[in-house]
Write a protein that holds these residues in place. Sequence first.
Motif: not given
Length: 347
Positions: A295, A297-298, A305, A307, A318, A327
């Motif tokens: 992971v 980025s969130r 969401t 990711y 993505e 996460y």
Amino acid sequence: MSQLLEVESISCAYRDTVVVRDLSFAVGVGEIACLLGPSGCGKTTVLRAIAGFSQLRDGNIRIRGAQISTPGLTVAPEKRQMGMVFQDYALFPHLSVAENIAFGLKGADRTERRRIVAEVLELVRLPDLSKRYPHELSGGQQQRVALARALAPKPQLLLMDEPFSNLDTELRKQLSGEVRDILKQQGIAAIVVTHDQEEAFTISDRLGVLAGGELQQWGRAETLYYEPANPLVAGFVGKGSLFDGACVSETCVDTELGLLEFAEPFCAPVGHAVKLFIRPSDLHPGQDGSVEAKVLSREFLGVQTLYGLELPSGRQVEAEVRDKVLYQPGDRVKLKVAVHRPIAFFD
């Protein structure tokens, strides 16, 4: 549906540079069509050719079966019964709203002009602003006035060049829906040029994707989204990534994401190369999957969401997740592809 406009195998050039090649499509009576593509792809050139502002190098354009453009013939724009809404609205700053709208009604007497102006101002929901000047209006109001001016002569076809690009996102979405309702109410066909996929989906009955001066695909939005003709169309009407793979069976592909099994047959013979277009909504991070991802980025977007993930190869993709499992950057997750039938391209 009977055809109003027929564009047949047209090519357009500026001096010796061809910018539109062998392009064909048709627009039915009362139909709203959209030309979608990136800047410089030829969208506005096509619109100008239909309007009569540019000559054709090849092909022809017909309205109700009558030729209006060929390499040796260009019927004057004012004789085509078309309305035009420009990107910058092109309102006359020294004229009031009513005077701007009445500008194209030269053949009507004063009483008739007043009646038509009042009618179209009511139509675009600006009945009390006839005496104002363009600088006294908001961007959305200026757009409505430009639309009213184009509708006043009752054109058989309305041409709109990036009509909402100067507006913020929410107003653009609102007005594109309003304009569609007005055109449908009046039974007026239209061609809208835009680079915005959401806008094209909202306003059009059918749309075409242009790239490099060529029409890649023409059809309903659902067809282009679920059955894109090529990777370029797939990437332009929806986000996603292309993955190289090899067919293991009619329903199974070996890819960087692992061995992917799908519910419906779609593959070519065993060993045949295939490219799969996988959308962020098709990727599901969790504990169940054949490939591990990191992971990066969130981004919480409310309903979902987004990711950013890194695959073992270093490739970044993505994933859109709708459940409440969270996460954090640095977490390791398993990736599963969950789609009934993938979008596949074969060489």
